[in-house]
Design an enzyme around this catalytic site. Structure first.
Site, PDB file in Angstrom:
ATOM      1  N   GLU A   1      19.939  27.614   8.176  1.00 57.37           N
ATOM      2  CA  GLU A   1      20.479  27.657   9.765  1.00 57.37           C
ATOM      3  C   GLU A   1      20.681  29.079  10.230  1.00 57.37           C
ATOM      4  OE1 GLU A   1      21.526  23.034  10.726  1.00 57.37           O
ATOM      5  OE2 GLU A   1      23.255  24.486  10.299  1.00 57.37           O
TER       6      GLU A   1
ATOM      7  N   ASP B   1      20.865  14.790   8.205  1.00 53.72           N
ATOM      8  CA  ASP B   1      22.286  15.546   8.721  1.00 53.72           C
ATOM      9  C   ASP B   1      23.040  14.381   9.222  1.00 53.72           C
ATOM     10  OD1 ASP B   1      23.981  17.363   9.277  1.00 53.72           O
ATOM     11  OD2 ASP B   1      22.833  18.281  10.785  1.00 53.72           O
TER      12      ASP B   1
ATOM     13  N   GLU C   1      29.980  13.708  14.054  1.00 50.68           N
ATOM     14  CA  GLU C   1      29.163  14.597  14.917  1.00 50.68           C
ATOM     15  C   GLU C   1      27.807  13.614  15.539  1.00 50.68           C
ATOM     16  OE1 GLU C   1      26.030  18.330  14.538  1.00 50.68           O
ATOM     17  OE2 GLU C   1      27.416  17.691  12.957  1.00 50.68           O
TER      18      GLU C   1
END
Length: 658
Positions: A265, A344, A372
């Protein structure tokens, strides 16, 4: 009762009076000091009983037995006397917390308390990874600001002690202070400016048996050292890291090591120089090895620039493709930290095939309790049953025990640098986790990582009793909400393992096509006929990264479990699942059911309103009211999207917005 102390509130059980309880502790050192502090605090709160040290006869004895694991203990309590034997100071501390936990679970008079237990930690490393930035914010943080950093300074205060005590009580023995996306001022964390306050934090953590770790920037030789390269095969770079490691450990002796996110990332890494992950990790490992340091290298590496038109490139494959060819090439003091799934932290994913592939490399399981993608601590979503399923997954990789729990504990291959890590969910909010019930994930991760034989139900019961006291109705309601919350969130979230139907960047709220045409490679491939990603050998080939019989189980539509079927297969809306429902009807039914469950959670807390402290009720009421409404938003957006795509109405005729 002070619920902001989470499960260490120690609500009163009995008022004893009389002479103080005498404690004989044969350990010396900082951790032994914490043992006495905890007994004084807890016994005063639980029984209104003073505690004093004793050299001879005592009601509570804490002694050493070198035959036990350093972090293990044996506890025997009967007739108003408790004996704790442990292999080391940390084990003694865990034994004391076990005694206090047992007392609260029993809820009886001290002299009526009976029982014994003997245990050693399931995992060598049991870590919390904080994504705290030095500016004071927390990446993917949902419970306030950092209590480690503010305005590029390191904070050390009473909350640091409270935090160490809280996480040590559930068996955590490693804490990573800063965000894996190391940038800006955080690069300078391993420099003289910050050693003094870091040493203070380290000493506080060590007094509770916890080792401190730091995330580092792979490009630090350039950003901090002024070199023109961070090439791990450049001797100048290696020498810079050797000198830096010596400096760091001279100032922070006992530091656990470094955590690295590289080539992921946008983070710098060895790929820039045509090098491998083992080149990068081993160079750092050699630098820290003389000081007993370890390098924890995250495996969250994938191409975040892929083209949505490309149906063969598969983000799910990336971890295995990048790291399997390197198996056996890493130093003994390198640990690969692997997310529980290949994507993820979605509400449902298959277990990463890397766990079944790597045979000659230390590895850790990484999970996320920061929610998240599972409600961001605004929705209750108790994740311990999910982690329990991950740990129980058999990877069929060796002749001996081969579940994920076996692999990350070291039982499968005999390694000792391994374990479990969780992305932490704490902040400076008064109740630590924003949502009072989110504390169950923090408590639960610690308990599960220390003792992986525990069930989600057992942990939920413990947490509810320790947090809310002896009120059986409150305990029952809290346990019921927790155990139903993950299935409920999955129901009104993305269906059948597909994931990712959320708004980009902040990941909160429904947005079915939010990532569908995006570079991040998280697609559902829905059209007017069906949805799902073909990861069979005819598609991306991801299924073949698993060992037999898992590969065949996922490849074959007849054996692939319903809860993951759209992760592995593209199916028509009319396909009949093993449940007997079509795919489209499953989507409708689960989303209506999930919203109903969220409303039920709200009603359950309303039913015990008068049994809760006003401030606790206020916080829960606010969060559950939001979840009740937001679950309806998820329901309506997802159901309407697929009704418009498919043109197939709900068989029960419920309201869907055309």
């Amino acid at each position: 009762m002070n619920y902001t102390k989470c499960w260490l509130a120690y609500p009163r059980i009995q008022t004893m009076g009389g002479a103080p309880l005498r404690v004989r502790c044969d350990f010396t050192g900082p951790v032994a000091g914490r043992i006495m502090e905890e007994l004084r605090l807890a016994m005063r709160a639980l029984y209104d009983k003073a505690v004093e040290p004793a050299k001879g006869e005592a009601e509570i004895t804490v002694t050493r037995n070198a035959a036990l694991h350093e972090e293990g203990y044996c506890l025997h309590v009967s007739g108003g006397r408790a004996q704790i034997t442990a292999g080391g100071e940390s084990g003694a501390l865990y034994g004391v917390f076990a005694l206090l936990r047992r007392a609260q679970m029993a809820g009886c008079a001290w002299d009526e308390l009976e029982g014994e237990e003997s245990t050693a930690p399931s995992n060598p490393l049991r870590m919390l990874n904080h994504w705290d930035n030095m500016e004071g914010d927390i990446e993917r943080g949902y419970s306030g600001q950092s209590f480690f950093f503010h305005d590029n300074e390191v904070l050390v205060n009473e909350r640091t002690v409270d935090y160490a005590r809280l996480v040590a009580s559930v068996g955590i023995n490693g804490v990573v202070l800063n965000n894996v996306n190391v940038k800006g001022a955080a690069t300078w964390l391993i420099s003289p400016r910050y050693y003094a306050p870091l040493r203070q934090i380290q000493e506080i953590l060590a007094s509770y048996g916890i080792r401190m770790f730091l995330c580092i920037n792979f490009a630090a030789p350039m950003e901090l050292g002024g070199l023109d390269s961070a090439d791990p095969c450049d001797e100048r770079v290696a020498q810079w890291w050797r000198e830096k490691a010596r400096e760091v450990w001279e100032n922070l002796p006992g530091l656990g090591g470094f955590v690295v996110k590289a080539d992921s990332e946008g983070r710098p890494g060895p790929f820039t120089y045509g090098r491998t992950h083992s080149d990068g990790a081993n160079m750092l490992a050699d630098a820290v090895a003389p000081y007993g340091g370890v390098v924890i290298w995250r495996c969250f590496v994938y191409n975040c620039q892929q083209d949505w038109r490309d149906t063969k490139t598969d983000r799910a494959r990336s971890g295995y493709d990048n790291f399997m060819p390197l198996d056996g090439s890493f130093r003994d003091n390198v640990i690969l930290q692997i997310k529980n799934g290949p994507m993820d932290f979605q509400v449902r994913e298959p277990v990463s095939p890397l766990f079944g592939g790597l045979k000659h490399t230390n590895m850790m399981l990484e999970v996320q309790i920061a929610q998240e993608y599972t409600g961001q601590q605004r929705h209750v979503c108790y994740l311990i049953p999910w982690f329990r399923e991950v740990l129980d997954q058999d990877m069929y990789c060796c002749d001996g025990p081969s579940t994920v729990a076996d692999l990350v504990s070291g039982r499968s291959y005999g390694n000792t640098l391994c374990g479990m890590a969780a992305v932490a969910n704490t902040g400076d909010d008064p109740n630590w986790t924003g949502h009072d019930l989110a504390a169950a994930n923090l408590y639960g991760f610690g308990r599960l990582s220390y003792q992986t034989s525990l069930t989600g139900e057992e942990i939920a019961r413990e947490w509810a009793r320790l947090t809310f006291g002896q009120d059986a109705e409150v305990e029952s309601v809290m346990r019921e909400i927790l155990m139903a919350s993950w299935p409920a969130y999955e129901s009104y979230n993305a269906p059948l393992g597909i994931g990712w139907m959320c708004s980009p960047n902040h990941h909160y709220g429904p947005n079915v096509d939010g990532y569908e045409y995006d570079r991040w490679g998280t697609y559902h491939r829905a059209d007017c006929k069906g949805l799902g990603v073909d990861r069979t050998s005819a598609g991306t080939g991801y299924c073949q990264q698993y060992n037999s019989p898992l590969a065949e189980t996922y490849e074959n539509l007849e054996t692939c479990p319903d809860e993951l079927v759209l992760f592995f297969h593209h199916l028509p809306y009319t396909y009949v699942l093993k449940s007997g429902k079509t795919v489209i009807q499953h989507i409708y039914d689960t989303h209506f059911h999930g919203a109903e469950e969220a409303a039920r959670f709200y009603d359950l807390v309303e039913s015990i309103k008068d049994r809760l402290e006003p401030e606790t009720y206020r916080r829960l009421h606010e969060r559950l009211a939001h979840q009740k409404a937001h679950a309806c938003e998820w329901r309506d957006v997802i159901n309407t999207y697929f009704y418009r795509k498919s043109g197939i109405p709900d068989a029960q005729g419920r309201k869907i917005y055309p």
